[in-house]
Design an enzyme around this catalytic site. Structure first.
Site, PDB file in Angstrom:
ATOM      1  N   ARG A 217     -60.134  32.270  37.766  1.00 49.05           N
ATOM      2  CA  ARG A 217     -60.602  31.013  37.179  1.00 49.05           C
ATOM      3  C   ARG A 217     -60.846  29.977  38.269  1.00 49.05           C
ATOM      4  O   ARG A 217     -60.392  30.121  39.413  1.00 49.05           O
ATOM      5  CB  ARG A 217     -59.582  30.478  36.172  1.00 49.05           C
ATOM      6  CG  ARG A 217     -58.241  30.113  36.786  1.00 49.05           C
ATOM      7  CD  ARG A 217     -57.378  29.253  35.872  1.00 49.05           C
ATOM      8  NE  ARG A 217     -56.036  29.094  36.413  1.00 49.05           N
ATOM      9  CZ  ARG A 217     -55.694  28.255  37.379  1.00 49.05           C
ATOM     10  NH1 ARG A 217     -56.615  27.490  37.952  1.00 49.05           N
ATOM     11  NH2 ARG A 217     -54.444  28.182  37.803  1.00 49.05           N
TER      12      ARG A 217
ATOM     13  N   ALA B 142     -53.950  20.792  31.291  1.00 46.72           N
ATOM     14  CA  ALA B 142     -54.667  21.364  32.434  1.00 46.72           C
ATOM     15  C   ALA B 142     -55.795  22.258  31.932  1.00 46.72           C
ATOM     16  O   ALA B 142     -55.706  22.848  30.858  1.00 46.72           O
ATOM     17  CB  ALA B 142     -53.710  22.169  33.310  1.00 46.72           C
TER      18      ALA B 142
ATOM     19  N   GLY C 130     -59.031  28.861  30.009  1.00 46.85           N
ATOM     20  CA  GLY C 130     -59.082  27.790  29.022  1.00 46.85           C
ATOM     21  C   GLY C 130     -58.246  26.576  29.343  1.00 46.85           C
ATOM     22  O   GLY C 130     -58.295  26.049  30.455  1.00 46.85           O
ATOM     23  N   VAL C 131     -57.426  26.153  28.364  1.00 47.34           N
ATOM     24  CA  VAL C 131     -56.752  24.861  28.438  1.00 47.34           C
ATOM     25  C   VAL C 131     -55.293  25.027  28.016  1.00 47.34           C
ATOM     26  O   VAL C 131     -54.966  25.856  27.167  1.00 47.34           O
ATOM     27  CB  VAL C 131     -57.473  23.823  27.546  1.00 47.34           C
ATOM     28  CG1 VAL C 131     -57.450  24.222  26.075  1.00 47.34           C
ATOM     29  CG2 VAL C 131     -56.913  22.421  27.746  1.00 47.34           C
TER      30      VAL C 131
ATOM     31  N   CYS D 236     -52.354  21.626  40.380  1.00 41.79           N
ATOM     32  CA  CYS D 236     -53.812  21.535  40.554  1.00 41.79           C
ATOM     33  C   CYS D 236     -54.190  21.079  41.960  1.00 41.79           C
ATOM     34  O   CYS D 236     -55.287  20.553  42.189  1.00 41.79           O
ATOM     35  CB  CYS D 236     -54.424  20.625  39.493  1.00 41.79           C
ATOM     36  SG  CYS D 236     -54.014  21.139  37.810  1.00 41.79           S
TER      37      CYS D 236
END
Length: 224
Positions: free
Chosen positions: A68, A157, A170-171, A188
């Protein structure tokens, strides 16, 4: 075409990651889009931009390298993770709008619980004011040059992958977690970035309630 929403419960990260890749590789123009809603046991995941020095002290928590976008994050119990598996070509919008729609879904989910979520330019995800997460005031004024997240806590995130115009990853929305593992990384990629959850800012919501609301918002906002 409606989105096929699946509640997976608590599932290990690695087989879920593999299943997302398999689903995306096998799908065709007729495959319905899907939302996989789940929770993971404690795990750190590295994105393609991830740097080893952002893993400060992972200890016994496993680290998984993924494909990702983005850098390192933590998944664990008490966090709602949603993987939208969307054919963007069929949906009729591009990646930038896709990210915007996911973020808007999180913002609307937070609003359901009375919390105001904020975007920070150049930093995907959703943030809240730590001094007053219920304030409706917009973020104003120039950001601090050395600390663009001053006064903010990250509550959701986002990291995605697009393959043949189809999305996966995804989230993740923090509901009621042990936040200590976030202190062992630069979340992050940002040193000192505070991470929070609904429980910490005074919202009493069950995992299931938060998962239901976020799933509904994503199904609405990701529709063509």
């Amino acid at each position: 075409m409606t989105i096929d929403t699946r509640q997976l419960g608590r599932v290990d990260y690695l087989p879920t990651y593999q299943a997302m890749q398999d689903f995306t590789a096998a799908r065709n123009e007729a495959t319905p889009d899907a939302l996989w809603i789940c929770e993971h046991p404690a795990v750190y995941t590295q994105g393609l931009a991830g740097k080893i020095d952002h893993l400060l002290n992972p200890g016994e928590i496993p680290v998984v390298q993924t494909n990702r976008g983005g850098q390192v994050t933590f998944h664990g119990p008490g966090q709602v993770v949603v993987y939208p598996l969307i054919d963007l070509k069929r949906a009729g919008y591009f990646v930038k709008e896709y990210v915007y729609r996911i973020e808007e879904s999180v913002i609307r989910t937070l609003a359901h619980f009375g919390v105001t979520g904020h975007r920070v330019a150049g930093s995907p995800g959703i943030y809240v004011r730590m001094d007053d997460p219920f304030s409706h005031a917009a973020l104003s004024g120039p950001v601090h040059p050395s600390d663009p997240f001053r006064g903010l806590g990250k509550i959701a995130a986002l990291g995605i992958k697009v393959s043949r115009h189809c999305t996966y990853h995804g989230v993740a929305l923090n509901v009621a977690m042990d936040l200590e593992p976030f202190s062992r990384i630069n979340p992050c990629g940002y040193a000192g970035l505070k991470t929070t959850d609904l429980s910490t800012i005074g919202v009493s919501a069950s995992w299931q309630e938060a998962a239901s609301v976020l799933g509904q918002k994503l199904a609405t906002y990701l529709a063509p």
